[in-house]
Design an enzyme around this catalytic site. Structure first.
Site, short mmCIF file in Angstrom:
data_model
loop_
_atom_site.label_atom_id
_atom_site.label_comp_id
_atom_site.label_asym_id
_atom_site.label_seq_id
_atom_site.Cartn_x
_atom_site.Cartn_y
_atom_site.Cartn_z
N ASP A 183 18.41 -42.34 70.97
CA ASP A 183 18.35 -41.74 72.30
C ASP A 183 17.10 -40.84 72.38
OD1 ASP A 183 20.58 -41.00 74.70
OD2 ASP A 183 19.03 -39.49 74.32
N ASN A 191 10.57 -37.76 83.41
CA ASN A 191 10.74 -38.17 84.82
C ASN A 191 10.42 -37.01 85.75
OD1 ASN A 191 11.55 -40.81 84.51
ND2 ASN A 191 13.72 -40.32 84.33
N HIS A 196 9.14 -41.03 87.84
CA HIS A 196 10.01 -42.09 87.32
C HIS A 196 9.22 -43.26 86.72
CE1 HIS A 196 13.56 -44.78 87.40
NE2 HIS A 196 14.22 -43.65 87.34
N ASP A 200 9.43 -45.00 83.14
CA ASP A 200 9.58 -46.43 82.87
C ASP A 200 8.57 -46.92 81.82
OD1 ASP A 200 11.63 -46.59 84.64
OD2 ASP A 200 10.59 -47.79 86.14
N GLU A 226 18.25 -44.22 78.62
CA GLU A 226 17.21 -44.00 77.58
C GLU A 226 17.85 -44.15 76.20
OE1 GLU A 226 19.50 -41.59 78.02
OE2 GLU A 226 18.30 -39.93 77.23
N1 GTP Z 1 12.28 -43.69 84.34
C1 GTP Z 1 13.54 -44.00 84.05
N2 GTP Z 1 14.43 -43.04 83.79
C2 GTP Z 1 15.70 -43.38 83.48
C3 GTP Z 1 16.09 -44.73 83.43
N3 GTP Z 1 17.41 -44.76 83.09
C4 GTP Z 1 17.79 -43.48 82.93
N4 GTP Z 1 16.78 -42.63 83.17
C5 GTP Z 1 16.74 -41.16 83.12
O1 GTP Z 1 16.96 -40.69 81.81
C6 GTP Z 1 17.31 -39.32 81.90
C7 GTP Z 1 18.33 -39.02 80.83
O2 GTP Z 1 18.54 -37.65 80.88
P1 GTP Z 1 19.58 -36.89 79.95
O3 GTP Z 1 20.81 -37.73 79.77
O4 GTP Z 1 19.77 -35.53 80.51
O5 GTP Z 1 18.93 -36.85 78.55
P2 GTP Z 1 17.58 -36.18 78.02
O6 GTP Z 1 16.81 -35.53 79.08
O7 GTP Z 1 16.86 -37.29 77.29
O8 GTP Z 1 18.09 -35.12 77.03
P3 GTP Z 1 18.71 -35.34 75.59
O9 GTP Z 1 19.19 -36.77 75.47
O10 GTP Z 1 19.84 -34.38 75.52
O11 GTP Z 1 17.66 -35.03 74.61
C8 GTP Z 1 17.84 -39.11 83.32
O12 GTP Z 1 16.93 -38.32 84.02
C9 GTP Z 1 17.86 -40.51 83.92
O13 GTP Z 1 17.55 -40.52 85.30
C10 GTP Z 1 15.12 -45.74 83.73
O14 GTP Z 1 15.37 -46.94 83.73
N5 GTP Z 1 13.86 -45.33 84.03
#
Ligand code: GTP
Length: 310
Positions: A183, A191, A196, A200, A226
């Site tokens: 992860d 983002n 965004h 990606d 992610e």
């Molecule tokens: N650009 C993009 N962002 C995505 C996609 N799928 C999920 N996300 C973003 O991934 C982010 C995940 O955020 P969090 O779950 O808070 O995790 P994090 O910021 O990585 O924090 P930790 O995992 O705790 O280290 C969110 O902002 C989602 O919108 C995608 O296909 N493209």
């Protein structure tokens, strides 16, 4: 009018002569007694040259002149031997033939008790083109159904399916295996800060990095936003930890391009190890718990599930 009626027979011959389907009759010695123009056209031969030609010679000519039917072989005599094993063993035979000019024909061979054979060749090029288009559409759709559109690694469903199969094989053969859950750390801030689209780009580049660090037959999937997963078959815990560490440092130590910026991303990795009987679901829960631990312990690190109990 019946078939014995002479007027009818003449009409039949008239039709066959102009028919788009190829017709030919071979005698019991496999010599061509006669054929219509459409049949000559299949072999790019003049009617006069076709008269009396033996089946084998017709094939040899097609092969050496590279005109007529497509014969994929390095040895025409061997090909003929194989053809004779299929011919004349049944009174009726139906098969598809493709020509070197791209046309396709459905051939039928009808053999009489006397040994004479009627060949009919019906053009099916249109159907074959449609069949080909349909097959490639099905292949594209199945590819799309199995692949994550953004990163081109396996999507969750196909990852789980592949791991189930591979896990079962490892268990049957008493081989160890490992599941890694990865992860990206603080991905939300990418983002939020760069947009965004930049996020990606990072996800795509991450998948490329993972593949670089792995063997060709390791299974990589994107199973959430992610969150990625890797299944390592026939792998000991020591090796699984080494691989996880390699992936971690490959990400952390080299920046990735995201639009106009270059970013260093880190990832937290949970590793679950399987030696005996287990299921994907059980392994996933263990790897997820190790991943949670990796996040809690400061991120950008690898944790092995078993170590949590020890
Ligand atoms: N650009 C993009 N962002 C995505 C996609 N799928 C999920 N996300 C973003 O991934 C982010 C995940 O955020 P969090 O779950 O808070 O995790 P994090 O910021 O990585 O924090 P930790 O995992 O705790 O280290 C969110 O902002 C989602 O919108 C995608 O296909 N493209």
């Amino acid at each position: 009018m019946t078939f014995v009626d002479q007027k009818f027979q003449l009409k039949l011959i008239e039709f066959i002569e102009v028919c788009k389907d190829g017709y030919a009759i071979l005698d019991a010695d496999d010599r061509l007694m006669g054929c219509n123009l459409a049949f000559c056209d299949i072999f790019y031969m003049d009617m006069a040259l076709m008269q009396g030609i033996r089946f084998d010679d017709l094939m040899r000519q097609s092969y050496s002149r590279r005109k007529g039917i497509r014969i994929e072989t390095n040895d025409i005599e061997q090909w003929l031997q194989e053809a004779h094993q299929k011919r004349r063993h049944n009174p009726f035979r139906l098969f598809e033939v493709d020509l070197l000019d791209g046309r396709w024909f459905l051939f039928s061979e009808q053999v009489l008790d006397s040994g004479e054979m009627l060949i009919q060749a019906k053009e099916i090029t249109k159907q074959k083109v449609l069949e080909h288009q349909l097959n490639s559409k099905v292949a594209t759709l199945s590819e799309l159904a199995l692949t994550d559109e953004l990163t081109k690694v396996a999507n969750r469903r196909s990852f789980v399916e592949s791991v189930d199969t591979e896990l079962a094989r490892c268990q049957r053969q008493h081989k160890p295996s490992a599941l890694l859950l990865l992860d990206l750390d603080f991905f939300k801030s990418v983002n939020d800060t760069y947009g965004h689209q930049a996020g990606d780009e990072i996800l795509k580049a991450t998948a490329v990095r993972f593949k670089k660090a792995l063997r060709e037959y390791d299974i990589v999937g994107r199973i959430g936003g992610e969150e990625f997963a890797v299944f390592l078959s026939e792998t000991t815990p020591k090796t699984a930890l080494q691989v996880a560490e390699r992936i971690r440092s490959l990400l952390a130590d080299y920046p990735m391009k995201a639009g106009s910026v270059e970013l260093c991303m880190t990832t937290s990795i949970g590793v679950a190890f399987c030696q005996g009987q287990s299921s994907f679901e059980a392994l996933y829960i263990e790897a997820d718990s190790a991943l949670y631990q990796a996040k809690r312990n400061g991120r950008n690190r690898v944790e092995l599930y078993r170590m949590l109990d020890e």
